[in-house]
Design an enzyme around this catalytic site. Structure first.
Site: not given
Ligand code: SIN
Length: 326
Positions: A12, A59, A92-93
């Site tokens: 993100t 991710s 973050t995922d």
């Molecule tokens: C991801 O994990 O690529 C999408 C969500 C995020 O980065 O918060």
């Protein structure tokens, strides 16, 4: 000025949405490493920055093959005399899985700092630019190296092994697993509360070309035991059981666990509870059942550690120690 390398993998933090007020409909990994840097001219005051982009992923689509490629790339860049510190952008995922693999495999010779964001780069009050700036500031400090990979987000600094996603949508979504931050960022001032141990990573040897299949299977009221048989039939070399409480095994799972162990599959007891882990022999006779306990690892961390241990040829009788020490 330190020479800092940005290794962008998507997320993100590189997300783009049509509407600047929409923080839940966007494409993760849409913006290039160069455009992240172009939007952050302040970074040039923190170091000479170059960038590369091995992947541009949401991710959720990260795989063990991406982990190995990233770890190999980072090992190579860490060894380069013209790199003083590295920042890795990531979604973050699944940051906690990649971060833990890097924690277990990268030397603590130079700073490695992961960062991420909850709001896409195009959003009002996007959190990514400040997180990225603080990650560069952190990667430019000498003290950062001894902790192993760090995560910088929302003015806080955690060891990557202690950091996980704790909330599905608020900007302050990353937090510690049984451990607090090791430092803070105040603007671009970095303060560590104590020093890192500078220890060698647990898996310092040559990385395998691929990692074996290890599945995470969850217990819940009435959870069927045949999920264990299905995993084994589909080629899993190990299963991590995300069990209730302190690794309590449902009675109905015992025959399937025995069948898996008899076939040489590593069966690890972990817990679906957020903190505390599962200690050997606690609530269950691991020695009698041929099972392992995850120690203080989360199910996702135990899976990463077991995949590395099996992929790097750790002997069966040393797997429990590997899980406890990883
Ligand atoms: C991801 O994990 O690529 C999408 C969500 C995020 O980065 O918060």
């Amino acid at each position: 000025m330190p020479n800092l390398l940005l290794v962008a993998t998507g997320g993100t933090i590189a997300g783009s949405a049509a509407d600047s007020a929409d923080t839940s409909h966007y494409r993760a990994g849409a913006l290039s490493a160069e455009s992240l840097l172009a939007a952050l001219p302040e970074a040039a005051t923190l170091g000479q920055i170059t960038a590369e982009q091995p992947f541009a992923l949401d991710s959720k689509d990260m795989t063990p093959a991406h982990w190995l490629a990233l770890a190999a790339l980072l090992r190579e860049r860490l060894a380069a005399p013209d790199v003083d510190g590295i920042v890795v952008t990531h979604g973050t995922d699944t940051l906690e899985e990649t971060g833990f693999l890097l924690h277990l495999t990268l030397p603590r010779t130079k700073p490695i700092v992961l960062t991420a964001a909850m709001r896409p780069a195009t959003a009002r009050s996007a959190d990514g630019p400040m997180n990225l700036l603080q990650a560069f500031a952190c990667a430019g400090t000498h003290e950062a190296a001894a902790f192993g990979p760090l995560v910088v987000a929302g003015d806080r600094i955690w060891r990557a092994r202690d950091c996980s996603k704790r909330h599905t949508h608020v900007p302050d979504a990353l937090g510690g697993i049984d451990a607090g931050p090791v430092g803070v960022a105040i603007g671009t001032q970095i303060r560590f509360d104590h020093g890192g141990d500078g220890a060698a990573p647990y898996f310092a040897g040559t990385l395998p070309s691929e990692l074996p299949r290890v599945d995470i299977l969850s217990a819940y009221a009435g959870a069927p035991a045949d999920q264990i048989d299905a995993s084994v039939a589909n080629g899993a070399a190990g299963v991590v059981l995300a069990l209730a409480g302190h690794g309590s095994v449902p009675e109905t799972w015992l025959p399937a666990i025995a069948r898996a162990v008899a076939r040489g599959v590593s069966v690890v007891r972990a817990s679906r509870v957020a903190s505390g882990g599962v200690m050997p022999q606690a609530n269950f006779d691991d020695a009698a059942h041929g099972t392992l306990a995850c120690g203080r690892l989360t199910p996702w961390q135990a899976r990463v550690a077991l995949m590395l241990a099996l992929g790097m040829g750790v002997a069966r009788n040393a797997l429990q120690e590997a899980l406890l020490r990883a």
